[in-house]
Write a protein that holds these residues in place. Structure first.
Motif, mmCIF file in Angstrom:
data_model
loop_
_atom_site.group_PDB
_atom_site.id
_atom_site.type_symbol
_atom_site.label_atom_id
_atom_site.label_comp_id
_atom_site.label_asym_id
_atom_site.label_seq_id
_atom_site.Cartn_x
_atom_site.Cartn_y
_atom_site.Cartn_z
ATOM 1 N N LEU A 120 -34.480 -11.841 27.929
ATOM 2 C CA LEU A 120 -35.129 -13.140 28.093
ATOM 3 C C LEU A 120 -36.642 -12.996 28.220
ATOM 4 O O LEU A 120 -37.397 -13.773 27.612
ATOM 5 C CB LEU A 120 -34.560 -13.853 29.319
ATOM 6 N N SER A 121 -37.098 -12.032 28.994
ATOM 7 C CA SER A 121 -38.542 -11.830 29.152
ATOM 8 C C SER A 121 -39.179 -11.380 27.841
ATOM 9 O O SER A 121 -40.299 -11.789 27.510
ATOM 10 C CB SER A 121 -38.818 -10.800 30.249
ATOM 11 N N ALA A 122 -38.465 -10.541 27.087
ATOM 12 C CA ALA A 122 -38.989 -10.077 25.808
ATOM 13 C C ALA A 122 -39.119 -11.237 24.821
ATOM 14 O O ALA A 122 -40.116 -11.347 24.088
ATOM 15 C CB ALA A 122 -38.080 -8.990 25.236
ATOM 16 N N LEU A 123 -38.120 -12.112 24.791
ATOM 17 C CA LEU A 123 -38.171 -13.270 23.902
ATOM 18 C C LEU A 123 -39.299 -14.231 24.316
ATOM 19 O O LEU A 123 -40.013 -14.778 23.467
ATOM 20 C CB LEU A 123 -36.834 -14.008 23.918
ATOM 21 N N ALA B 211 -41.989 -13.385 25.877
ATOM 22 C CA ALA B 211 -43.248 -12.720 25.551
ATOM 23 C C ALA B 211 -43.640 -12.972 24.097
ATOM 24 O O ALA B 211 -44.822 -13.036 23.764
ATOM 25 C CB ALA B 211 -43.136 -11.217 25.812
ATOM 26 N N ALA B 212 -42.635 -13.124 23.240
ATOM 27 C CA ALA B 212 -42.912 -13.427 21.836
ATOM 28 C C ALA B 212 -43.561 -14.799 21.686
ATOM 29 O O ALA B 212 -44.322 -15.033 20.732
ATOM 30 C CB ALA B 212 -41.616 -13.367 21.025
ATOM 31 N N LEU B 213 -43.264 -15.714 22.607
ATOM 32 C CA LEU B 213 -43.920 -17.027 22.602
ATOM 33 C C LEU B 213 -45.342 -16.939 23.157
ATOM 34 O O LEU B 213 -46.249 -17.616 22.683
ATOM 35 C CB LEU B 213 -43.113 -18.018 23.439
ATOM 36 N N ILE B 214 -45.514 -16.087 24.164
ATOM 37 C CA ILE B 214 -46.838 -15.934 24.775
ATOM 38 C C ILE B 214 -47.809 -15.291 23.791
ATOM 39 O O ILE B 214 -48.975 -15.681 23.687
ATOM 40 C CB ILE B 214 -46.738 -15.095 26.066
ATOM 41 N N ALA B 215 -47.320 -14.267 23.068
ATOM 42 C CA ALA B 215 -48.160 -13.556 22.100
ATOM 43 C C ALA B 215 -47.477 -13.580 20.730
ATOM 44 O O ALA B 215 -46.886 -12.585 20.309
ATOM 45 C CB ALA B 215 -48.402 -12.121 22.560
ATOM 46 N N PRO B 216 -47.498 -14.727 20.027
ATOM 47 C CA PRO B 216 -46.770 -14.852 18.765
ATOM 48 C C PRO B 216 -47.233 -13.881 17.688
ATOM 49 O O PRO B 216 -46.454 -13.518 16.814
ATOM 50 C CB PRO B 216 -47.045 -16.308 18.351
ATOM 51 N N GLU B 217 -48.491 -13.439 17.759
ATOM 52 C CA GLU B 217 -48.987 -12.487 16.761
ATOM 53 C C GLU B 217 -48.347 -11.111 16.922
ATOM 54 O O GLU B 217 -48.388 -10.292 16.004
ATOM 55 C CB GLU B 217 -50.517 -12.371 16.854
ATOM 56 N N ARG B 218 -47.750 -10.857 18.081
ATOM 57 C CA ARG B 218 -47.042 -9.591 18.311
ATOM 58 C C ARG B 218 -45.589 -9.879 18.690
ATOM 59 O O ARG B 218 -44.964 -9.122 19.435
ATOM 60 C CB ARG B 218 -47.727 -8.791 19.421
ATOM 61 N N GLY B 219 -45.049 -10.979 18.192
ATOM 62 C CA GLY B 219 -43.717 -11.448 18.573
ATOM 63 C C GLY B 219 -42.607 -10.462 18.262
ATOM 64 O O GLY B 219 -41.741 -10.185 19.115
ATOM 65 N N ASN B 220 -42.606 -9.898 17.058
ATOM 66 C CA ASN B 220 -41.545 -8.953 16.681
ATOM 67 C C ASN B 220 -41.570 -7.710 17.556
ATOM 68 O O ASN B 220 -40.519 -7.184 17.945
ATOM 69 C CB ASN B 220 -41.690 -8.561 15.211
ATOM 70 N N THR B 221 -42.768 -7.251 17.876
ATOM 71 C CA THR B 221 -42.903 -6.081 18.748
ATOM 72 C C THR B 221 -42.342 -6.376 20.133
ATOM 73 O O THR B 221 -41.631 -5.557 20.727
ATOM 74 C CB THR B 221 -44.381 -5.670 18.869
ATOM 75 N N ALA B 222 -42.641 -7.562 20.644
ATOM 76 C CA ALA B 222 -42.166 -7.949 21.978
ATOM 77 C C ALA B 222 -40.647 -8.041 22.010
ATOM 78 O O ALA B 222 -40.002 -7.571 22.963
ATOM 79 C CB ALA B 222 -42.789 -9.285 22.388
ATOM 80 N N VAL B 223 -40.055 -8.648 20.989
ATOM 81 C CA VAL B 223 -38.596 -8.807 20.951
ATOM 82 C C VAL B 223 -37.898 -7.455 20.926
ATOM 83 O O VAL B 223 -36.903 -7.225 21.621
ATOM 84 C CB VAL B 223 -38.176 -9.660 19.729
ATOM 85 N N MET B 224 -38.419 -6.536 20.128
ATOM 86 C CA MET B 224 -37.794 -5.219 20.024
ATOM 87 C C MET B 224 -37.939 -4.412 21.311
ATOM 88 O O MET B 224 -37.202 -3.444 21.515
ATOM 89 C CB MET B 224 -38.398 -4.440 18.850
ATOM 90 N N ALA B 225 -38.866 -4.804 22.182
ATOM 91 C CA ALA B 225 -39.045 -4.087 23.450
ATOM 92 C C ALA B 225 -37.889 -4.312 24.404
ATOM 93 O O ALA B 225 -37.719 -3.559 25.374
ATOM 94 C CB ALA B 225 -40.352 -4.514 24.107
ATOM 95 N N SER B 226 -37.064 -5.332 24.150
ATOM 96 C CA SER B 226 -35.960 -5.636 25.053
ATOM 97 C C SER B 226 -34.965 -4.480 25.141
ATOM 98 O O SER B 226 -34.412 -4.197 26.209
ATOM 99 C CB SER B 226 -35.238 -6.905 24.603
ATOM 100 N N GLY B 227 -34.735 -3.815 24.007
ATOM 101 C CA GLY B 227 -33.829 -2.665 24.014
ATOM 102 C C GLY B 227 -34.342 -1.549 24.904
ATOM 103 O O GLY B 227 -33.565 -0.888 25.605
ATOM 104 N N LEU B 228 -35.655 -1.340 24.890
ATOM 105 C CA LEU B 228 -36.263 -0.300 25.731
ATOM 106 C C LEU B 228 -36.107 -0.650 27.207
ATOM 107 O O LEU B 228 -35.764 0.208 28.031
ATOM 108 C CB LEU B 228 -37.741 -0.149 25.373
ATOM 109 N N ILE B 229 -36.320 -1.922 27.541
ATOM 110 C CA ILE B 229 -36.222 -2.358 28.943
ATOM 111 C C ILE B 229 -34.803 -2.181 29.469
ATOM 112 O O ILE B 229 -34.577 -1.610 30.542
ATOM 113 C CB ILE B 229 -36.672 -3.823 29.070
ATOM 114 N N ASN B 230 -33.816 -2.687 28.718
ATOM 115 C CA ASN B 230 -32.425 -2.556 29.145
ATOM 116 C C ASN B 230 -31.972 -1.111 29.152
ATOM 117 O O ASN B 230 -31.137 -0.705 29.968
ATOM 118 C CB ASN B 230 -31.518 -3.385 28.235
ATOM 119 N N GLY B 231 -32.529 -0.315 28.235
ATOM 120 C CA GLY B 231 -32.202 1.111 28.205
ATOM 121 C C GLY B 231 -32.676 1.818 29.463
ATOM 122 O O GLY B 231 -31.946 2.637 30.041
#
Length: 271
Positions: A178-181, A183-203
């Motif tokens: 949820l936080s990663a998604l 974050a994609a709204l907060i920084a839309p220019e880096r949205g894909n990077t933020a979304v993919m960070a969710s796997g790292l966080i849960n890992g």
């Protein structure tokens, strides 16, 4: 209540199921220690874990679509309200799991014995479990939690550090996607990077769980089976874990925005 859509309720149901099952996971070792079959208990519980993982995989794309369908005006506030509702669903799921704990321990202990009788055949066990006779008998074992269950629980058996670690890990795991998604709204220019960070966080949360939590409870459960430890201590530890997990879902509400802003900031160094 414009934010409360059918899709949001659908996602909330999946999150409810996920957190209910993960709360019941703390009762698995109790059941295994009760019938002296830890390995069989963990093996049988893997079936429930598969259901939880499947529900998790199914809800993630739908959760992501909440970002795509958010209104252009006040998108941040709208999505924040929806995501806080989903975090609330994790709290309700945890509470439901706690309510089912006594019943689950009783039924799961019997299921372990039946698995042994069926020589480890899961299909044969399922056939027996879903028979009318077994379901009718299972209803008689339904019990709500009682204060008497805490009678032999001692405060000194509850390690404060482990309690806090489990609470923080639960909070991180709850808000990871949820936080990663968000974050994609907060920084839309880096949205894909933020979304993919969710796997790292849960890992990271999973690694912390495996390193700090699981070994402690496993050793206590093994001591009970080998008659070197007290079942009451294992019960106290399990009660402590589900309580810290519940508090972790409340902590997730506090960390949600902070986590999203941190992810949005951190993605600057990834692009």
């Amino acid at each position: 209540m414009e934010f409360l859509t059918e899709k949001l309720l659908f996602i909330g149901l999946f999150i409810f199921i996920i957190h209910s099952i993960e709360t019941l996971a703390y009762a698995v070792r109790l059941s295994g220690a009760r019938v002296k079959m830890i390995a069989s208990a963990l093996s049988l519980f893997n079936i429930m874990v598969i259901v939880s993982r499947l529900a998790n995989m199914m809800q993630q794309p739908f959760t992501g679509s909440l970002i795509d369908t958010a209104p252009s005006e006040n998108a941040l506030e709208f999505v924040e309200t929806q995501f806080r509702f989903l975090i609330g669903a994790s709290t309700v799921g945890t509470v439901f799991g706690i309510i089912l704990l006594p019943t689950f321990i009783a039924l799961f202990s019997r299921a372990i014995i039946h698995l042994s009788e069926e020589k480890g055949s899961v299909p044969s066990l399922m056939k027996k479990l879903f028979s009318f006779q077994y379901i009718k008998r299972g209803i008689t074992h339904f019990n709500l939690p009682k204060f008497s269950y805490l009678r032999d629980t001692r405060v000194k058996d509850i390690p404060v550090r482990l309690f806090c670690i489990n609470m923080v890990i639960t909070a991180i795991y709850t808000i990871g996607v949820l936080s990663a998604l968000y974050a994609a709204l907060i920084a839309p220019e880096r949205g894909n990077t933020a979304v993919m960070a969710s796997g790292l966080i849960n890992g990271i949360a999973t690694i912390l769980l495996v390193i700090f939590i699981d070994p402690k409870i496993s050793v206590i459960a093994d001591d009970v089976v080998n008659q070197r430890g007290s079942y009451n201590k294992l019960k106290s530890m399990s009660i402590m874990m589900v309580t810290s997990r519940l508090l972790g879902t409340f902590l997730a509400q506090l960390l949600f925005l902070w986590g999203a802003r941190y992810i949005a900031w951190f993605t600057k160094f990834m692009v």
